[in-house]
Scaffold this motif. Structure first.
Motif, mmCIF file in Angstrom:
data_model
loop_
_atom_site.group_PDB
_atom_site.id
_atom_site.type_symbol
_atom_site.label_atom_id
_atom_site.label_comp_id
_atom_site.label_asym_id
_atom_site.label_seq_id
_atom_site.Cartn_x
_atom_site.Cartn_y
_atom_site.Cartn_z
ATOM 1 N N ALA A 1 -7.930 0.840 -2.741
ATOM 2 C CA ALA A 1 -8.770 -0.149 -3.415
ATOM 3 C C ALA A 1 -7.972 -1.426 -3.669
ATOM 4 N N GLU A 2 -8.658 -2.568 -3.613
ATOM 5 C CA GLU A 2 -7.984 -3.849 -3.799
ATOM 6 C C GLU A 2 -7.296 -3.951 -5.160
ATOM 7 N N GLU A 3 -7.929 -3.426 -6.192
ATOM 8 C CA GLU A 3 -7.315 -3.540 -7.516
ATOM 9 C C GLU A 3 -6.023 -2.720 -7.602
ATOM 10 N N ASP A 4 -5.965 -1.603 -6.881
ATOM 11 C CA ASP A 4 -4.741 -0.809 -6.858
ATOM 12 C C ASP A 4 -3.655 -1.519 -6.061
ATOM 13 N N TRP B 1 -0.391 -12.938 -4.595
ATOM 14 C CA TRP B 1 -1.301 -11.923 -4.061
ATOM 15 C C TRP B 1 -2.654 -12.548 -3.705
ATOM 16 N N ASP B 2 -3.217 -13.304 -4.639
ATOM 17 C CA ASP B 2 -4.544 -13.890 -4.430
ATOM 18 C C ASP B 2 -4.560 -14.918 -3.299
ATOM 19 N N LYS C 1 0.724 -12.598 -9.174
ATOM 20 C CA LYS C 1 -0.708 -12.445 -8.919
ATOM 21 C C LYS C 1 -1.255 -13.618 -8.106
ATOM 22 N N LEU D 1 -4.006 -11.147 -0.260
ATOM 23 C CA LEU D 1 -5.405 -10.717 -0.260
ATOM 24 C C LEU D 1 -6.182 -11.308 0.920
ATOM 25 N N SER E 1 0.817 -1.217 0.000
ATOM 26 C CA SER E 1 0.000 0.000 0.000
ATOM 27 C C SER E 1 0.850 1.265 0.000
ATOM 28 N N ARG F 1 -4.826 5.399 -7.137
ATOM 29 C CA ARG F 1 -3.846 4.799 -8.044
ATOM 30 C C ARG F 1 -2.699 5.760 -8.372
ATOM 31 N N GLU G 1 -3.307 -4.734 -5.637
ATOM 32 C CA GLU G 1 -2.795 -5.844 -6.454
ATOM 33 C C GLU G 1 -1.818 -5.328 -7.506
ATOM 34 N N PHE G 2 -2.170 -4.234 -8.165
ATOM 35 C CA PHE G 2 -1.293 -3.652 -9.184
ATOM 36 C C PHE G 2 0.052 -3.270 -8.586
#
Length: 246
Positions: free
Chosen positions: A161-164, A207-208, A204, A212, A40, A234, A166-167
């Motif tokens: 945000a979760e998508e950020d 992460w998953d 990924k 996560l 983060s 982002r 992960e990126f």
């Protein structure tokens, strides 16, 4: 546009620094816990806030990663794939360090991202500054209303945000992987045989499967207990979204 983004980012960091300085001035709240998801940007935010607080205050930043158990212990306990989960931290060592630093000074161990383990050579002695920022994982919901000497005076949660997240995690993984090309001792050298698309897919899955679930089950619940919540987008723009210190 870039100047506007940088100004907005600076405003958010500055607002957090000003709030922490005010809390320090109005009482003895000098030990700050900064937590949030893996990737983060806790280390970066801690550094930026520290730079904003200086030279008016003496500031030290310490990563809680140093209180992870060494890999040998995690392997013995079958916890290596849960590294970063609450049970992988030396909670007693964390509490002792906070108690001792309040008395004047304490030794803080350190974790190396390059070797992905505790590195004894990075141990350092920290003397109690005006403000000490502890950034990382391993925090527990604070005791209310009176906190013990073994926990931070203020808990800050860095939200995104979760998508950020992960990126950022995948990009960081790739960055360590690229750096390993010139450092054969790096933990990430074991994946140099992979082409980059395969490596990204692998990152990924990590992460998953690991980060996560840790975020959802153990890290994000701390947001409800945090004194201050900082939101990051982002573009890395930050702002205080909640302040419960008033």
């Amino acid at each position: 546009m870039a100047d506007q983004v940088n100004a907005s980012r600076a405003d958010g960091v500055g607002a957090l620094a000003e709030r922490l300085a005010a809390l320090r001035a109005n009482g003895d709240r000098r030990i700050i816990g900064l937590t949030g998801s893996v990737a983060s940007g806790k280390t970066t935010l801690a550094r930026q806030v520290s730079e904003s607080l200086e030279p008016g205050h003496s500031v030290e930043t310490v990563s809680t990663d140093g209180f992870l158990f060494p890999n040998a212990i995690l392997q013995e306990r079958g916890l290596i794939m849960r590294k970063g989960f609450p049970e992988t931290f030396d909670r007693a060592g964390f509490v002792d360090a906070l108690v001792n630093v309040r008395r004047g000074a304490a030794d803080f161990p350190a974790h190396s991202h390059e070797i992905y383990d505790i590195d004894p050579a990075l141990m350092r002695t920290v003397r109690l500054p005006d403000i000490l920022i502890l950034e990382g994982l391993g925090f527990q919901p604070p005791t209310r209303p009176d906190r013990t000497d073994g926990e931070p005076d203020v808990l800050v949660y860095l939200d995104a945000a979760e998508e950020d997240l992960e990126f950022w995690y995948v990009e960081r993984f790739v960055g360590f992987w690229n750096a390993a090309r010139t450092d054969p001792k790096s933990f990430y050298a074991q994946w140099l045989h992979m082409p980059e698309p395969e490596l990204r897919a692998f990152a990924k899955t990590v992460w998953d499967g690991v980060n996560l679930p840790n975020l959802r089950d153990h890290i994000r619940p701390l947001k409800d207990h945090a004194d201050i919540v900082v939101r990051k987008d982002r573009a890395h723009t930050v702002e205080i979204s909640e302040d419960r210190t008033a």
